[in-house]
Design an enzyme around this catalytic site. Structure first.
Site, PDB file in Angstrom:
ATOM      1  CE  LYS A 145      37.816  14.976  53.477  1.00 48.20           C
ATOM      2  NZ  LYS A 145      37.080  13.775  53.942  1.00 48.20           N
ATOM      3  CB  SER A 203      36.850  10.174  59.913  1.00 44.12           C
ATOM      4  OG  SER A 203      36.166   9.168  59.176  1.00 44.12           O
TER       5      SER A 203
HETATM    6  C1  PLP Z   1      37.514  12.616  53.745  1.00 42.24           C
HETATM    7  C2  PLP Z   1      37.117  11.606  54.750  1.00 42.24           C
HETATM    8  C3  PLP Z   1      37.939  10.511  55.060  1.00 42.24           C
HETATM    9  C4  PLP Z   1      39.251  10.278  54.354  1.00 42.24           C
HETATM   10  O1  PLP Z   1      40.148  11.270  54.684  1.00 42.24           O
HETATM   11  P1  PLP Z   1      41.429  11.606  53.789  1.00 42.24           P
HETATM   12  O2  PLP Z   1      42.064  12.669  54.537  1.00 42.24           O
HETATM   13  O3  PLP Z   1      40.946  11.994  52.442  1.00 42.24           O
HETATM   14  O4  PLP Z   1      42.222  10.346  53.722  1.00 42.24           O
HETATM   15  C5  PLP Z   1      37.531   9.653  56.048  1.00 42.24           C
HETATM   16  N1  PLP Z   1      36.359   9.811  56.678  1.00 42.24           N
HETATM   17  C6  PLP Z   1      35.535  10.837  56.412  1.00 42.24           C
HETATM   18  C7  PLP Z   1      34.257  10.939  57.152  1.00 42.24           C
HETATM   19  C8  PLP Z   1      35.891  11.760  55.444  1.00 42.24           C
HETATM   20  O5  PLP Z   1      35.059  12.778  55.166  1.00 42.24           O
END
Ligand code: PLP
Length: 342
Positions: free
Chosen positions: A77, A327
Site C-alpha cells: 500500500k 501483499s
Molecule cells: C489492503 C490489503 C489488501 C487488499 O487490498 P485492496 O487494494 O484493498 O483490495 C491485501 N493484502 C494486504 C496485506 C493489504 O494490506
C-alpha cells in the site's frame, strides 16, 4: 457507463461520487515518481511452494511470488500512499490527511506523510492489531481509536476531515492510490514476463484493479484472478452481481476485512477481471503455514490469500505459470501462532 450499473450504484454511501480510474499513463508517471522511494520487491519461485501446489492437485503449476511483504511498511500500500501525497501542493500538505484503517493503509499513509512532511491522523477500530498500531504511532501519525469495525472508523474519519479540512483518504476510490499500487504489477511483468495468470487478494480492490489496468494495457494474454475471504465477500458479490453490494465482514485477515464494494475498483474489475475466487479463513491460515515452512516467508492472512486460492482451487491453475501476490507480512504473534497451531 457500464451495463447493469444504476446511477445510484456509482455512488457509495460513505465515499461520495466515484472518480474515473487511472490510465496506464498515470501508472507510468507513478513509476517515475516512486523510483528510488519504494523497494523493487523480489519475484521468486520457491520449489517447495510448487511442490505444495502439486500436492494440492495443481499438477505442473509453477508459482512466482511477488514479495510485497518485503516492501516498506510490510505491504504494497505504500506505493499508492507515496504517489498520492507526493502530488499534494503546499496548501494540501499544510492541511494534512485523515484516514480510517485496520492497519496497512494507515501505516502506508503515515509513512508517506512523514516523507512528504504533512500531518496525518488515523482512525482505527478500538481493538487494532497491536503490531500495526505501534508501527503507525512510531511513524509519527496521530491515532484515534473509534468503534469496533472498519465501517465505524470510516464514519469518524469523515467527521474529523470535515472539522479540520484534512484530506480524507479512502481505501479504494482513489485514482492516485490505484496508480501507485499498479507499479507492483508493472515490476512483476518485467520480472516474470511469461506468467499465464496473476492472483491478487482483494479488500477494497485497489490491488486487483491496478493489476487489471496494467495487464489490460501491457500483457493482454495475462489473466487476472481476484481472491477474497469467504467471510468478507463484498467485492466478490459486487463483481458477480454487477451492483455495489455490502456483505458480512467477519474475516480475521485484516487487509481483506471490508464490508462494501467500491465504484472505481469494481468498474475496472468488471471490464478486465477473469475470475473471482473465495477462500475460508482456515484455508488462508494453511497458506500462511505453507509460506512459513516452504518459502521462509512471513505473510499476514491477506498476504497468504492468493496462495490459498491456488491451493484450494488447484484445477484452475494446473499446468500454468501463476503469479501470486504476497501483499503483506504484518502478522501479529497471535496470528502466527494460530496459523502454526502452537
Ligand atoms: C489492503 C490489503 C489488501 C487488499 O487490498 P485492496 O487494494 O484493498 O483490495 C491485501 N493484502 C494486504 C496485506 C493489504 O494490506
Amino acid at each position: 457507463m457500464l451495463a447493469g450499473m444504476s446511477t445510484a450504484s456509482l455512488v457509495t454511501a460513505a465515499a461520495g461520487p466515484v472518480p474515473a480510474p487511472p490510465t496506464v499513463r498515470d501508472v507510468l508517471a507513478a513509476a517515475r515518481r516512486l523510483e528510488g522511494l519504494v523497494v523493487r520487491t523480489p519475484a521468486l519461485s520457491h520449489p517447495e511452494v510448487d511442490a505444495a501446489a502439486r500436492e494440492a492437485g495443481a499438477d505442473g503449476a509453477s508459482v512466482v511470488v511477488k514479495h510485497e511483504n518485503l516492501q516498506h511498511t510490510g505491504a504494497f500500500k505504500v506505493r499508492g500512499a507515496l504517489n498520492l501525497l507526493l502530488g499534494f501542493d503546499a496548501e494540501a500538505r499544510r492541511r494534512g490527511i485523515v484516514a480510517y484503517s485496520t492497519g496497512n493503509h494507515a501505516q502506508a499513509l503515515a509513512y508517506a506523510a512523514r516523507h512528504a512532511g504533512t500531518p496525518c491522523t488515523i482512525v482505527m477500530p478500538t481493538d487494532p492489531n497491536p503490531v500495526k498500531e505501534r508501527a503507525v504511532r512510531h511513524l509519527g501519525a496521530d491515532v484515534v481509536l473509534h468503534g469496533s469495525t472498519f465501517d465505524d472508523a470510516r464514519a469518524r474519519a469523515g467527521e474529523l476531515s470535515e472539522e479540520s479540512g484534512a484530506r480524507l483518504v479512502g481505501a479504494a476510490n482513489e485514482p492516485l492510490l490505484v496508480a501507485g499500487v499498479a507499479t507492483a504489477t508493472l515490476e512483476l511483468l518485467q520480472q516474470a514476463p511469461d506468467l499465464d495468470v496473476l492472483v491478487v487478494p482483494v479488500g477494497g480492490g485497489s490491488g486487483a484493479a491496478a493489476a487489471c489496468l496494467v495487464a489490460g494495457a501491457l500483457a493482454p494474454g495475462l489473466e487476472v484472478v481476484a481472491v477474497q475471504a469467504a467471510a468478507s465477500p463484498a467485492a466478490h458479490d459486487s463483481w458477480r452481481s454487477g451492483d455495489l453490494r455490502t456483505a458480512a465482514n467477519t474475516t480475521r485477515a485484516e487487509g481483506l476485512a471490508v464490508g462494501c464494494g467500491f465504484g472505481l475498483t469494481q468498474q475496472v474489475l468488471r471490464e478486465r477481471l477473469a475470475d473471482f475466487l473465495l477462500v475460508s479463513d482456515g484455508e488462508i491460515a494453511a497458506a500462511q503455514r505453507t509460506f512459513l515452512t516452504a518459502a521462509r516467508t512471513v505473510a499476514e492472512g491477506a498476504g497468504a490469500a492468493a496462495l490459498a486460492a491456488v491451493l484450494t482451487h488447484p484445477a484452475r491453475f494446473a499446468g500454468r505459470r501463476v503469479g501470486v501476490v504476497c501483499s503483506g507480512g504484518n502478522a501479529s504473534e497471535a496470528e502466527l501462532r494460530r496459523a502454526l497451531g502452537v
